[in-house]
Design an enzyme around this catalytic site. Structure first.
Site, PDB file in Angstrom:
ATOM      1  N   ARG A  67       0.677  -1.294  -0.160  1.00  0.00           N
ATOM      2  CA  ARG A  67       0.803   0.074   0.301  1.00  0.00           C
ATOM      3  C   ARG A  67       0.511   1.492   0.098  1.00  0.00           C
ATOM      4  O   ARG A  67       0.595   2.412  -0.184  1.00  0.00           O
ATOM      5  CB  ARG A  67      -1.101   0.277   0.811  1.00  0.00           C
ATOM      6  CG  ARG A  67      -2.038   0.984   1.385  1.00  0.00           C
ATOM      7  CD  ARG A  67      -2.893   0.708   2.319  1.00  0.00           C
ATOM      8  NE  ARG A  67      -4.076   2.442   2.641  1.00  0.00           N
ATOM      9  CZ  ARG A  67      -4.248   2.582   3.393  1.00  0.00           C
ATOM     10  NH1 ARG A  67      -3.551   2.129   4.315  1.00  0.00           N
ATOM     11  NH2 ARG A  67      -4.802   3.237   3.655  1.00  0.00           N
ATOM     12  N   HIS A  71       0.794   4.303  -2.649  1.00  0.00           N
ATOM     13  CA  HIS A  71       0.617   5.599  -2.451  1.00  0.00           C
ATOM     14  C   HIS A  71       1.043   7.011  -2.927  1.00  0.00           C
ATOM     15  O   HIS A  71       1.365   7.809  -2.930  1.00  0.00           O
ATOM     16  CB  HIS A  71       0.111   6.080  -0.918  1.00  0.00           C
ATOM     17  CG  HIS A  71      -1.774   5.128  -0.249  1.00  0.00           C
ATOM     18  ND1 HIS A  71      -2.023   6.331   0.611  1.00  0.00           N
ATOM     19  CD2 HIS A  71      -1.755   4.615  -0.919  1.00  0.00           C
ATOM     20  CE1 HIS A  71      -3.569   4.973   0.474  1.00  0.00           C
ATOM     21  NE2 HIS A  71      -3.511   4.379  -0.431  1.00  0.00           N
ATOM     22  N   ASP A  72       2.350   6.585  -2.667  1.00  0.00           N
ATOM     23  CA  ASP A  72       3.443   6.995  -3.193  1.00  0.00           C
ATOM     24  C   ASP A  72       3.554   7.669  -4.853  1.00  0.00           C
ATOM     25  O   ASP A  72       3.333   8.612  -4.724  1.00  0.00           O
ATOM     26  CB  ASP A  72       5.028   6.169  -2.748  1.00  0.00           C
ATOM     27  CG  ASP A  72       6.150   6.807  -3.577  1.00  0.00           C
ATOM     28  OD1 ASP A  72       6.124   8.378  -2.886  1.00  0.00           O
ATOM     29  OD2 ASP A  72       6.697   6.433  -4.053  1.00  0.00           O
ATOM     30  N   GLY A  77       4.254  10.582  -8.307  1.00  0.00           N
ATOM     31  CA  GLY A  77       4.817   9.773  -9.124  1.00  0.00           C
ATOM     32  C   GLY A  77       5.800   8.766  -7.846  1.00  0.00           C
ATOM     33  O   GLY A  77       5.584   9.598  -7.512  1.00  0.00           O
ATOM     34  N   ASP A  79       8.579   8.392  -6.478  1.00  0.00           N
ATOM     35  CA  ASP A  79      10.047   9.008  -5.771  1.00  0.00           C
ATOM     36  C   ASP A  79       9.383   9.147  -4.393  1.00  0.00           C
ATOM     37  O   ASP A  79      10.708   9.979  -4.215  1.00  0.00           O
ATOM     38  CB  ASP A  79      10.080  10.706  -6.589  1.00  0.00           C
ATOM     39  CG  ASP A  79       8.632  11.051  -6.025  1.00  0.00           C
ATOM     40  OD1 ASP A  79       7.729  10.920  -5.737  1.00  0.00           O
ATOM     41  OD2 ASP A  79       8.313  12.497  -6.642  1.00  0.00           O
ATOM     42  N   ASN A  98      -3.985   9.433   3.860  1.00  0.00           N
ATOM     43  CA  ASN A  98      -2.353   8.446   3.868  1.00  0.00           C
ATOM     44  C   ASN A  98      -2.030   8.624   5.733  1.00  0.00           C
ATOM     45  O   ASN A  98      -1.556   7.655   6.409  1.00  0.00           O
ATOM     46  CB  ASN A  98      -0.673   8.859   3.906  1.00  0.00           C
ATOM     47  CG  ASN A  98      -1.192   9.213   2.356  1.00  0.00           C
ATOM     48  OD1 ASN A  98      -1.825   8.205   1.981  1.00  0.00           O
ATOM     49  ND2 ASN A  98      -0.442  10.191   2.117  1.00  0.00           N
ATOM     50  N   HIS A 196      -6.203  -5.539  -2.635  1.00  0.00           N
ATOM     51  CA  HIS A 196      -6.729  -5.710  -1.740  1.00  0.00           C
ATOM     52  C   HIS A 196      -7.245  -7.388  -0.959  1.00  0.00           C
ATOM     53  O   HIS A 196      -7.833  -7.302  -0.245  1.00  0.00           O
ATOM     54  CB  HIS A 196      -8.248  -5.259  -1.613  1.00  0.00           C
ATOM     55  CG  HIS A 196      -8.213  -3.512  -1.081  1.00  0.00           C
ATOM     56  ND1 HIS A 196      -8.690  -2.526  -2.244  1.00  0.00           N
ATOM     57  CD2 HIS A 196      -7.181  -2.827  -1.343  1.00  0.00           C
ATOM     58  CE1 HIS A 196      -8.833  -1.993  -2.104  1.00  0.00           C
ATOM     59  NE2 HIS A 196      -7.429  -1.319  -1.571  1.00  0.00           N
ATOM     60  N   ASP A 247      -9.945  -9.209   2.451  1.00  0.00           N
ATOM     61  CA  ASP A 247     -10.186 -10.212   1.582  1.00  0.00           C
ATOM     62  C   ASP A 247     -10.003 -11.934   3.566  1.00  0.00           C
ATOM     63  O   ASP A 247      -9.157 -11.797   3.740  1.00  0.00           O
ATOM     64  CB  ASP A 247      -8.886 -11.029   1.035  1.00  0.00           C
ATOM     65  CG  ASP A 247      -8.783 -12.541   0.508  1.00  0.00           C
ATOM     66  OD1 ASP A 247      -9.474 -12.987   0.846  1.00  0.00           O
ATOM     67  OD2 ASP A 247      -8.339 -11.950   0.462  1.00  0.00           O
ATOM     68  N   SER A 250      -8.662 -15.444   2.547  1.00  0.00           N
ATOM     69  CA  SER A 250      -7.376 -15.636   2.490  1.00  0.00           C
ATOM     70  C   SER A 250      -6.499 -14.657   3.086  1.00  0.00           C
ATOM     71  O   SER A 250      -5.443 -14.098   2.578  1.00  0.00           O
ATOM     72  CB  SER A 250      -6.598 -15.946   1.428  1.00  0.00           C
ATOM     73  OG  SER A 250      -6.825 -16.048   0.470  1.00  0.00           O
ATOM     74  N   ASP A 255      -3.314 -13.746  -2.887  1.00  0.00           N
ATOM     75  CA  ASP A 255      -3.876 -15.315  -4.052  1.00  0.00           C
ATOM     76  C   ASP A 255      -5.453 -14.872  -4.474  1.00  0.00           C
ATOM     77  O   ASP A 255      -5.525 -13.605  -4.812  1.00  0.00           O
ATOM     78  CB  ASP A 255      -4.191 -16.300  -3.370  1.00  0.00           C
ATOM     79  CG  ASP A 255      -5.621 -16.160  -2.294  1.00  0.00           C
ATOM     80  OD1 ASP A 255      -5.830 -14.963  -1.416  1.00  0.00           O
ATOM     81  OD2 ASP A 255      -5.703 -16.966  -1.701  1.00  0.00           O
TER      82      ASP A 255
END
Length: 330
Positions: A67, A71-72, A77, A79, A98, A196, A247, A250, A255
């Site tokens: 994540r 988010h970066d 970009g 970076d 964030n 996710h 999820d 699992s 997966d």
């Protein structure tokens, strides 16, 4: 009945083929594979070794690092500007989207190991891309090569995160707009949503679906009724601390569980549930509920992660190589 099943499968296969074609137009990248072969040989093994130790102590960290990279990249970009700190609360990491992002300390720990081996050679941005890849592979997901050669940015703005990160309640049309801004395709959107399959969501990110979906105190009808009842019990109105797995099939394994969850109407986030509302994304979700499609998904996810890793990269003399990733910029 059998012929109908075959027709549905063929439809899904055709959709996958069409989506693959849509992804083939990705522009070439200024990045390259094995960029550090001469300047820091073995760096990827240094990163992987440190990560394995960290993952052994925290089974939730792989989701956090995946994540963090997403988010970066989407904000300004790929970076590493999400790593930068602000005394005035104006950096990307200070933005509400964030507020629950984590993994900063892990990236810093890996950076320290890399700096000990190769001072001021490997960027924080490249370490983050490697860490996301290794997080996926560690949780039984695909192994794929990461393009490297990124440099680090030195400006981090809260407004970039607020403007460019996709909303958790967006429909397919909204999500496509956010992905298109990043030169990512329809297929990239459907495939990267499956990140996710790892991680959790805090109750506020989906509570509107339980208590006030249409503004009349009702439950989102797209939620399976029994699952909605379980969520309501786990997340009473106003609860901000409790988390639920994105999820539940699992939660610690990379997966097809995410697609099974979406197909069963047990997606926590409205943006995930929305994949059933569009014919193309629905067909892909349906195909991915078949265990034999795992290798297709793995190939698709690796390709989309490479595409995402090219967003707004800094190369050459643009940007910097920092010794420490999480410095203050004001």
């Amino acid at each position: 009945m059998a012929s109908q099943k075959i027709e549905r499968l063929l439809l899904a296969v055709l959709v996958v083929a069409g989506l693959t074609t849509m992804s083939s137009g990705t522009t070439s990248s200024p990045l390259q594979y094995d960029y550090y072969n001469a300047t820091c040989p073995g760096v990827e093994e240094v990163v992987r070794t440190e990560l394995v130790a960290l993952f052994g102590n925290d089974s939730t960290l792989p989701a956090g690092l995946l994540r963090l990279h997403f988010h970066d990249c989407f904000a300004a970009g790929c970076d590493a500007t999400i790593m930068l700190k602000s005394h005035n609360g104006t950096a990307q990491r200070d933005a509400d989207p964030n507020s629950t992002v984590r993994g900063y300390e892990a990236i810093e720990a890996i950076k320290a190991k890399v700096e000990a081996a190769c001072p001021l050679v490997v960027s924080c941005a490249d370490i983050m891309a490697m860490a996301a890849r290794d997080a996926v592979n560690y949780t039984m997901g695909p192994a794929y090569q990461v393009e490297t050669g990124r440099r680090d940015g030195n400006v981090s703005r809260k407004e970039d995160a607020l403007r460019f990160l996709p909303p958790a309640d967006g429909n397919v049309s909204v999500l496509l707009d956010y992905f298109a801004v990043q030169n990512l395709t329809y297929k990239d959107m459907v495939v990267l949503s499956a990140a996710h399959t790892l991680g959790v969501a805090h109750c506020p990110s989906f509570s509107d679906r339980l208590y006030n979906y249409s503004g009349a105190g009702d439950v989102d009808p797209r939620l399976d009724a029994a699952y909605a009842a379980n969520l309501t019990a786990a997340c009473p109105a106003g609860n901000v601390a409790t988390v639920q797995p994105l999820d539940p099939v699992s939660p610690y394994t990379f997966d097809l569980g995410y697609y099974q969850t979406v197909y069963n109407r047990e997606a926590l986030l409205a943006s995930d549930a929305a994949l059933l509302d569009d014919s193309l994304s629905f067909a892909y979700v349906q195909l991915m509920t078949n265990g034999s499609s795992l290798s297709i998904f793995f190939d698709d996810f690796a390709a989309s992660m490479i595409n995402m890793g090219r967003i707004g990269v800094r190369t050459g003399t643009d940007g910097e190589i920092r010794a420490t990733c999480s410095i203050y910029v004001d």
